[in-house]
Design an enzyme around this catalytic site. Sequence first.
Site, PDB file in Angstrom:
ATOM      1  N   CYS A  69     -27.055 -61.133 -71.021  1.00 32.36           N
ATOM      2  CA  CYS A  69     -27.636 -62.246 -71.776  1.00 32.36           C
ATOM      3  C   CYS A  69     -28.287 -61.738 -73.056  1.00 32.36           C
ATOM      4  O   CYS A  69     -29.086 -60.794 -73.032  1.00 32.36           O
ATOM      5  CB  CYS A  69     -28.709 -62.952 -70.922  1.00 32.36           C
ATOM      6  SG  CYS A  69     -29.627 -64.204 -71.850  1.00 32.36           S
ATOM      7  N   THR A 116     -14.298 -38.143 -84.591  1.00 36.37           N
ATOM      8  CA  THR A 116     -15.305 -39.031 -85.185  1.00 36.37           C
ATOM      9  C   THR A 116     -15.457 -38.715 -86.665  1.00 36.37           C
ATOM     10  O   THR A 116     -15.408 -37.576 -87.095  1.00 36.37           O
ATOM     11  CB  THR A 116     -16.680 -38.929 -84.482  1.00 36.37           C
ATOM     12  OG1 THR A 116     -17.600 -39.823 -85.120  1.00 36.37           O
ATOM     13  CG2 THR A 116     -17.236 -37.524 -84.487  1.00 36.37           C
ATOM     14  N   SER A 117     -15.651 -39.791 -87.446  1.00 34.87           N
ATOM     15  CA  SER A 117     -15.835 -39.614 -88.893  1.00 34.87           C
ATOM     16  C   SER A 117     -17.246 -39.135 -89.194  1.00 34.87           C
ATOM     17  O   SER A 117     -17.589 -38.851 -90.336  1.00 34.87           O
ATOM     18  CB  SER A 117     -15.578 -40.943 -89.611  1.00 34.87           C
ATOM     19  OG  SER A 117     -16.463 -41.922 -89.072  1.00 34.87           O
ATOM     20  N   ASN A 164     -10.319 -32.754 -85.624  1.00 29.83           N
ATOM     21  CA  ASN A 164     -10.039 -33.980 -86.355  1.00 29.83           C
ATOM     22  C   ASN A 164      -8.921 -33.664 -87.347  1.00 29.83           C
ATOM     23  O   ASN A 164      -9.057 -32.727 -88.133  1.00 29.83           O
ATOM     24  CB  ASN A 164     -11.305 -34.420 -87.111  1.00 29.83           C
ATOM     25  CG  ASN A 164     -11.192 -35.817 -87.672  1.00 29.83           C
ATOM     26  OD1 ASN A 164     -10.124 -36.235 -88.130  1.00 29.83           O
ATOM     27  ND2 ASN A 164     -12.281 -36.564 -87.602  1.00 29.83           N
ATOM     28  N   ASN A 168     -17.686 -44.088 -77.996  1.00 28.40           N
ATOM     29  CA  ASN A 168     -16.655 -45.063 -77.639  1.00 28.40           C
ATOM     30  C   ASN A 168     -17.143 -45.998 -76.546  1.00 28.40           C
ATOM     31  O   ASN A 168     -18.001 -45.645 -75.739  1.00 28.40           O
ATOM     32  CB  ASN A 168     -15.375 -44.338 -77.184  1.00 28.40           C
ATOM     33  CG  ASN A 168     -14.786 -43.505 -78.304  1.00 28.40           C
ATOM     34  OD1 ASN A 168     -15.108 -43.729 -79.474  1.00 28.40           O
ATOM     35  ND2 ASN A 168     -13.967 -42.534 -77.963  1.00 28.40           N
ATOM     36  N   HIS A 189     -23.133 -46.016 -77.432  1.00 31.09           N
ATOM     37  CA  HIS A 189     -22.946 -47.356 -78.000  1.00 31.09           C
ATOM     38  C   HIS A 189     -22.588 -48.398 -76.953  1.00 31.09           C
ATOM     39  O   HIS A 189     -21.951 -49.402 -77.266  1.00 31.09           O
ATOM     40  CB  HIS A 189     -21.865 -47.303 -79.096  1.00 31.09           C
ATOM     41  CG  HIS A 189     -22.269 -46.464 -80.269  1.00 31.09           C
ATOM     42  ND1 HIS A 189     -21.363 -45.958 -81.182  1.00 31.09           N
ATOM     43  CD2 HIS A 189     -23.471 -46.006 -80.661  1.00 31.09           C
ATOM     44  CE1 HIS A 189     -22.020 -45.255 -82.102  1.00 31.09           C
ATOM     45  NE2 HIS A 189     -23.295 -45.254 -81.806  1.00 31.09           N
TER      46      HIS A 189
END
Length: 249
Positions: free
Chosen positions: A126, A188-189, A213, A101, A118
């Site tokens: 930049c 999470t998938s 899940n 996330n 991520h």
Amino acid sequence: MEIPQKLIEILCKTNYVAVLTGAGISAESGISTFRDPDGLWAKFNPMELASIDGFMSNPQRVWDWYQYRRKIIHEAKPNPGHYALVEMEKIFPQFTLITQNVDRLHQQAGSTNVIELHGNIIENHCFNCKTPYKVEIDLSSGTIPRCPVCGGLIRPSVVWFGEMLPVDALEAAEQSARESDVFFSIGTSAEVYPAANLPYIAKQSGAVLVEVNPNPTVLSPYVDYKIAETSAKSLPRIVELLKQAKGML
Ligand code: BV8
Ligand code: ZN
């Protein structure tokens, strides 16, 4: 909701817990996931937006999408699932939280040792020379901010599809997967790589694999314990049962 007694017994004797979270843990904070029917991507095509090509072909459109998500995330608060992981970090001698996330709700809840695979949606840099860009983003002028160092386009500091994950983050995550005694895959998938490799690495290295899940995923057939419940409900319950079993309540 039933938490297997055997899992609580295992956790009582566990030294090292590693956790991988995905968009599902933030669903109950009002941040829509990527693949659920009302998910972010249901409205947009992720490959167009969360990718280098998407940004290069239409930077304004990608920026509009991120500013829209930033607004939602800015108003979002951690939920009981995030807070339960803060408690877990205090209970286990070794604990690593790995997240896909970008919303930083784990840090907002008080988790300290967070590996962001991520990147994050809060910061910018930049596109060209990677220099961090600390100025508040204002797109009202209709132009995308440019880097004061090289004039390159400014972009959000997330990892896009087709981009490498931060090497040190991925290495640390893989090491936790190898060394942990119990590995939780939460919200999470398990479809986005290389993050999706982590539960398999953990399992192959001898960890007990737990999935939290409400829906089945590609990982479900491989897990030792499947808790088909939301994280905001099941994680606090696991912490409560664990504290009871350890005489901490
Ligand atoms: C790379 C940041 C290579 C941006 C994101 C074919 C096969 C294998 C791999 C690939 C392939 N084709 C392309 C690839 C590579 C690609 C990939 O894996 N694609 C997938 C789609 C097949 N991966 C990449 O491109 C990665 N980079 O491979 O680089 C390389 C090598 C050398 C040199 C150069 C490059 C980069 C991937 C990172 C992309 N960035 N996010 C942004 O956020 O805008 S990914 C994005 O998806 C988010 O990070 C998100 O977290 C992540 C994964 O999704 P999930 O978190 O799992 O969310 P999802 O909606 O899918 O699932 C939510 C789950 O929660 C559901 O299961 C639901 O049931 C559950 N849930 C719902 N409510 C709850 C709940 N659970 C608990 N409680 C609830 N209440
Ligand atoms: Zn630059």
